[in-house]
Design an enzyme around this catalytic site. Structure first.
Site, PDB file in Angstrom:
ATOM      1  N   HIS A 177       0.735  -1.202   0.043  1.00  0.00           N
ATOM      2  CA  HIS A 177      -0.096   0.027   0.037  1.00  0.00           C
ATOM      3  C   HIS A 177       0.840   1.343   0.018  1.00  0.00           C
ATOM      4  CE1 HIS A 177      -3.144  -2.801   1.949  1.00  0.00           C
ATOM      5  NE2 HIS A 177      -3.428  -2.531   0.390  1.00  0.00           N
ATOM      6  N   GLU A 180       1.964   3.590   3.127  1.00  0.00           N
ATOM      7  CA  GLU A 180       2.378   3.140   4.048  1.00  0.00           C
ATOM      8  C   GLU A 180       3.970   3.223   4.007  1.00  0.00           C
ATOM      9  OE1 GLU A 180       0.796  -0.504   4.363  1.00  0.00           O
ATOM     10  OE2 GLU A 180      -1.270   0.194   4.593  1.00  0.00           O
ATOM     11  N   ARG A 235      -3.370   5.004  -2.052  1.00  0.00           N
ATOM     12  CA  ARG A 235      -3.018   3.859  -1.390  1.00  0.00           C
ATOM     13  C   ARG A 235      -2.811   2.746  -2.440  1.00  0.00           C
ATOM     14  NH1 ARG A 235      -5.229   0.019   2.621  1.00  0.00           N
ATOM     15  NH2 ARG A 235      -6.528  -1.585   1.838  1.00  0.00           N
ATOM     16  N   HIS A 293       3.219  -4.128   6.528  1.00  0.00           N
ATOM     17  CA  HIS A 293       2.115  -3.030   6.238  1.00  0.00           C
ATOM     18  C   HIS A 293       2.223  -1.900   7.477  1.00  0.00           C
ATOM     19  CE1 HIS A 293      -0.171  -4.578   2.977  1.00  0.00           C
ATOM     20  NE2 HIS A 293       0.686  -5.700   3.129  1.00  0.00           N
ATOM     21  N   GLU A 367       1.572  -5.355  10.556  1.00  0.00           N
ATOM     22  CA  GLU A 367       1.364  -4.089  10.748  1.00  0.00           C
ATOM     23  C   GLU A 367       1.875  -3.281  11.651  1.00  0.00           C
ATOM     24  OE1 GLU A 367      -0.921  -2.476   8.602  1.00  0.00           O
ATOM     25  OE2 GLU A 367      -2.273  -4.192   7.949  1.00  0.00           O
TER      26      GLU A 367
END
Length: 406
Positions: A177, A180, A235, A293, A367
């Site tokens: 993405h 990020e 994104r 991510h 994440e």
């Protein structure tokens, strides 16, 4: 005349360097936008938020689309200034988005060349790839696995001691993405650490002696470049299709794993658009997995496209909890571990599910920091600690895989 990035002749009449904040980062947001955090506790609250998204322009930071809204989760949304009066009673997470964008660069002036503690542009990363891949030919090499929609080469770095036989491998990718940025910073950090500690760190030395690690530093190159030049919050990819004015697909909804079902959108204008066909995005053609991510501080594993538990659930959870504990040991940063759908929300077409269904047992999604204070705009001063602690978790997983080859 030439000046550093933060000091520039912003006016053609200047013949000397002056401090010029507007020369540092382009003003991505022409109006003073804000990021709000909402906490729906009733089904009626979920309905209100979904209706709001239909009536005004809302950028969902977490979860990734209104379709994923449920009660009792934090909902982070970016809203333009013209709609602020409608939301003035809600907790403001980021008061002024453009100021937050500018504040990302809080670790000093941006150097002309690549830096491991800065958010590097694609041009700098591309130069770094060429340089680092030739720095130690016995330990690193690069190969082009394809081109993006806009024609940029996708370089994979292969780390490992040269061997006459094929070694088992781990695949690590960052930047699926585009917005990020801390994700792409980690892949560069990992390569640095692998090369600099080989021979002195027994764990890294053993890993690269016995296995290969393939690193894709920036997965979504077109989108990443676009976030640096045009829209910081972009994104998706940048692919186009005749007959549609919408641009790009969500590459992490485009893999052939429950494609375009739960948590993905068939609307080409949606941020979670699954693409026109599975793996239609050129960037998704790869074999082999740890994917990085941001944000939320989670360590996830399959499945995300179904609530059913993976066949290896118990082992995957044990490894994830061990890796999270290793990460936490450095700075106390707490991560939550679990299968994607049950831990956060269902999301079909993800790369970890795809890899797992292909037979890659140890498939994980990180994440990274934080939990929403900065969101996608994590300051550069946090790159080093974030990467340092994440290295511990990745090395934990790698060591486990190394001892439990299948």
């Amino acid at each position: 005349m030439e000046c550093s990035l933060k000091f520039a002749p912003c006016n053609v009449n200047h013949n000397y360097c002056v401090y010029c904040p507007e020369c540092v980062i382009p003003p991505f947001f022409s109006t003073r936008e804000k990021v709000f955090r909402l906490k729906p506790v009733l089904d009626e609250h979920v309905t209100v938020i979904k209706d709001l998204a239909k009536s005004i322009e809302v950028d969902f930071w977490r979860p990734e689309s209104p379709e994923l809204l449920t009660i009792d989760i934090d909902v982070d949304i970016r809203v333009s200034a013209i709609y602020l009066d409608m939301l003035y009673t809600i907790l403001v997470l980021i008061e002024d988005l453009q100021t937050a964008v500018e504040a990302q660069a809080d670790s000093g002036p941006t150097p002309r060349t690549h830096s491991y503690t800065k958010y590097n542009s694609w041009d700098k990363i591309q130069s770094w790839i060429a340089s680092v891949s030739s720095s130690n030919p016995n330990l690193i090499s690069r190969q082009v696995i394809g081109n993006t929609y806009e024609g940029r080469p996708m370089n994979v770095l292969k780390l490992g001691k040269k061997s006459s036989s094929t070694k088992p491998a781990i695949f690590l990718d960052c930047g699926i993405h585009a917005r990020e940025w801390i994700s792409t910073a980690f892949c560069q950090w990992f390569v640095k650490e692998a090369l600099s500690t080989y021979g002195s760190d027994s764990q890294m030395t053993s890993l690269l002696d016995q296995m290969d690690v393939f690193v894709l530093p920036v997965f979504n190159i077109d989108g990443y470049d676009y976030t640096h030049k045009s829209n910081r919050m972009w994104r998706k990819t940048r692919s186009r299709r005749s007959g549609s004015s919408c641009i790009g697909a969500d590459p992490n909804r485009n893999f052939d794993a429950g494609w375009c079902s739960l948590g993905a959108s068939s609307n080409p204008c949606s941020d979670t658009f699954c693409g026109y066909t599975p793996e239609s995005e050129i960037e998704s053609i790869m074999k082999a997995y740890i994917t990085i991510h941001s944000y939320s501080q989670l360590l996830l594993f399959p499945y995300s496209y179904t609530y059913e538990l993976a066949a290896d659930h118990s082992e995957l959870l044990k490894v994830a909890e061990g890796a999270s504990a290793a990460l936490r040991s450095l700075y106390g940063t707490r991560y939550t571990s679990g299968p994607g759908a049950a831990t956060i929300y269902p999301a079909a077409g993800g790369s970890d599910d795809w890899a797992y269904d292909l037979g890659v047992k140890y498939s994980y999604t990180f994440e990274l920091r934080d939990t929403g204070r900065y969101g996608f705009l994590l300051p550069e001063s946090q790159i080093k600690p974030t990467c340092e602690e994440t290295m511990l978790a990745v090395k934990y997983i790698a060591a486990y895989v190394q001892k439990n080859l299948y």
